[in-house]
Design a protein around this motif. Structure first.
Motif, PDB file in Angstrom:
ATOM      1  N   ARG A 110       0.701  -1.217  -0.054  1.00  0.00           N
ATOM      2  CA  ARG A 110      -0.105  -0.012   0.056  1.00  0.00           C
ATOM      3  C   ARG A 110       0.877   1.279  -0.146  1.00  0.00           C
ATOM      4  O   ARG A 110       1.869   1.480   0.796  1.00  0.00           O
ATOM      5  N   CYS A 174      -9.638   5.397   3.422  1.00  0.00           N
ATOM      6  CA  CYS A 174      -9.266   4.237   2.451  1.00  0.00           C
ATOM      7  C   CYS A 174      -9.298   4.590   1.105  1.00  0.00           C
ATOM      8  O   CYS A 174     -10.158   4.322   0.394  1.00  0.00           O
ATOM      9  N   PRO A 176      -8.813   4.581  -2.701  1.00  0.00           N
ATOM     10  CA  PRO A 176      -8.651   3.486  -3.693  1.00  0.00           C
ATOM     11  C   PRO A 176      -7.375   3.457  -4.207  1.00  0.00           C
ATOM     12  O   PRO A 176      -6.615   4.166  -4.478  1.00  0.00           O
ATOM     13  N   GLY A 180      -5.497   0.236  -0.437  1.00  0.00           N
ATOM     14  CA  GLY A 180      -5.783  -1.017  -0.304  1.00  0.00           C
ATOM     15  C   GLY A 180      -7.200  -1.395  -0.411  1.00  0.00           C
ATOM     16  O   GLY A 180      -8.128  -0.293  -1.222  1.00  0.00           O
ATOM     17  N   ARG A 181      -7.815  -2.419  -0.178  1.00  0.00           N
ATOM     18  CA  ARG A 181      -9.293  -2.730  -0.563  1.00  0.00           C
ATOM     19  C   ARG A 181      -9.984  -1.992   0.607  1.00  0.00           C
ATOM     20  O   ARG A 181      -9.506  -1.608   1.421  1.00  0.00           O
ATOM     21  N   PRO A 182     -11.468  -2.040   0.432  1.00  0.00           N
ATOM     22  CA  PRO A 182     -12.345  -1.438   1.384  1.00  0.00           C
ATOM     23  C   PRO A 182     -12.065  -1.962   2.781  1.00  0.00           C
ATOM     24  O   PRO A 182     -11.811  -3.059   2.957  1.00  0.00           O
ATOM     25  N   ARG A 189     -18.902  -2.391   3.665  1.00  0.00           N
ATOM     26  CA  ARG A 189     -17.580  -2.051   3.247  1.00  0.00           C
ATOM     27  C   ARG A 189     -17.579  -0.616   2.918  1.00  0.00           C
ATOM     28  O   ARG A 189     -18.386  -0.181   2.185  1.00  0.00           O
ATOM     29  N   VAL A 191     -14.944   2.822   1.664  1.00  0.00           N
ATOM     30  CA  VAL A 191     -13.929   3.381   1.236  1.00  0.00           C
ATOM     31  C   VAL A 191     -13.744   4.953   1.404  1.00  0.00           C
ATOM     32  O   VAL A 191     -14.711   5.370   2.118  1.00  0.00           O
ATOM     33  N   PHE A 238     -10.312  -0.699 -10.820  1.00  0.00           N
ATOM     34  CA  PHE A 238     -10.201  -1.256  -9.596  1.00  0.00           C
ATOM     35  C   PHE A 238     -11.556  -1.066  -8.773  1.00  0.00           C
ATOM     36  O   PHE A 238     -11.775  -2.167  -8.126  1.00  0.00           O
ATOM     37  N   ARG A 241     -14.192  -3.729  -9.288  1.00  0.00           N
ATOM     38  CA  ARG A 241     -13.876  -4.992  -8.932  1.00  0.00           C
ATOM     39  C   ARG A 241     -14.283  -5.000  -7.361  1.00  0.00           C
ATOM     40  O   ARG A 241     -14.695  -5.863  -6.634  1.00  0.00           O
ATOM     41  N   HIS A 242     -13.869  -3.848  -6.710  1.00  0.00           N
ATOM     42  CA  HIS A 242     -13.645  -3.902  -5.347  1.00  0.00           C
ATOM     43  C   HIS A 242     -14.699  -2.940  -4.746  1.00  0.00           C
ATOM     44  O   HIS A 242     -15.150  -3.361  -3.357  1.00  0.00           O
TER      45      HIS A 242
END
Length: 317
Positions: A110, A174, A176, A180-182, A189, A191, A238, A241-242
């Motif tokens: 990250r 968080c 993007p 990292g991911r959520p 979840r 972001v 990204f 997908r997440h």
């Protein structure tokens, strides 16, 4: 029910409450005054300096709630625990270079390590008093973006202990790809707040705020441009997908920024404090210690100067 003075401006309301030493839950003016703090990753150095000035002036008790997005949530937390000035150390090179490291991307890590920030820096290196945030009668409202709906979410209702405050701070910041991911909280979840509401004025107003002081991290003359074609393609892929709910808000966030600027620029119920036109441009992952120190100082000075213009007549009356 106290009668509301509709002619009272934001600065005058702060000065009156400061003079009368009114406290949250015992107001007589009929207003709900919110402090809103803009996000912006490294640009948060400006709003950290602004929070330091508010702490030094002793006006935090004048507010009923603090709303923060991304870095603004971090600075709101420092203010609410009474350590905004002390936590200036969190911007020193030995800390910021560990939290932000573009080289980590080459190893699949990250770029912005918010887990290290919240669970190591804020616990051991520059300790944040999480219980004090929860105990403060000025309520804390960290904003995040729901990864599946794209909506701005106030995480206040889930703040019950130190761990929940830390989770909310990680969710709000968080970024993007970079962070990292959520972040999962309960069954949802989240972001970075910047995808849905980087300046959470609308949330504060929707929850009953009648007056709002906004700490901005962008200059008034700063031009907000859309991402490059490559950045847009990479980030959109990204997010699809997440965090699929945020693809739309990501693509339209520049337009939303311009709508917000137009809607709130002349609203008499809103007072915005911004970095001066001479302030430097700061990128999202800027680590230049001289630039960050300058931002802290400029934010501190402009806020002290702005609020002193209201407080001084009251103090001398």
């Amino acid at each position: 029910m106290p009668e509301q003075d509709h002619a009272l401006g934001v600065g005058e309301l702060i000065a009156r409450r400061h003079r009368e030493e009114s406290a949250p839950g015992a107001r007589t003016d009929g207003h709900r005054l919110a402090l809103v703090i803009e996000g912006g990753s490294s640009r948060g150095a400006f709003s950290h300096g602004m929070a330091m000035a508010i702490e030094e002036l002793g006006v935090l008790p004048c507010f009923d709630a603090v709303y923060g997005a991304s870095a603004g949530a971090l600075n709101g937390a420092w203010l609410l625990c009474g350590r905004a000035v002390h936590s200036e150390r969190a911007w020193h090179p030995e800390v910021i270079n560990r939290v932000i490291s573009p080289m980590r991307a080459l190893r699949g890590g990250r770029v912005v390590d918010t887990e290290y920030l919240v669970h190591t820096v804020y616990e051991r290196i520059v300790p944040m008093d999480f219980p004090a945030i929860l105990a403060n009668p000025v309520t804390f409202h960290p904003i995040a973006t729901d990864a599946d709906t794209g909506e701005a979410v106030d995480l206040h209702s889930g703040l019950s202990d130190s761990a929940s405050v830390q989770a909310a701070l990680r969710a709000s910041t968080c970024l993007p790809i970079l962070a990292g991911r959520p972040v999962r909280i309960g069954g949802r979840r989240y972001v970075d707040a910047g995808l849905s509401e980087s300046v959470p004025i609308r949330t504060a107003l929707a929850q009953g705020a009648t007056r709002v002081l906004v700490l901005r991290t962008r200059r008034e003359d700063e031009i907000v441009r859309p991402p490059s074609t490559l950045e847009s393609r990479v980030v959109s892929r990204f997010l699809a997908r997440h965090a699929p709910g945020t693809v739309g808000p990501w693509r339209t966030r520049v337009q939303q920024h311009h709508r917000d600027e137009a809607d709130f620029a002349t609203d008499p119920a809103i007072l915005q404090i911004r970095p001066p036109h001479s302030a430097p441009d700061i990128g999202r992952v800027d680590r230049d210690p001289a630039v960050l120190r300058e931002a802290l100082g400029l934010g501190r000075a402009v806020t002290a100067r702005t609020l002193a213009a209201y407080l001084t007549p009251m103090l001398s009356a």
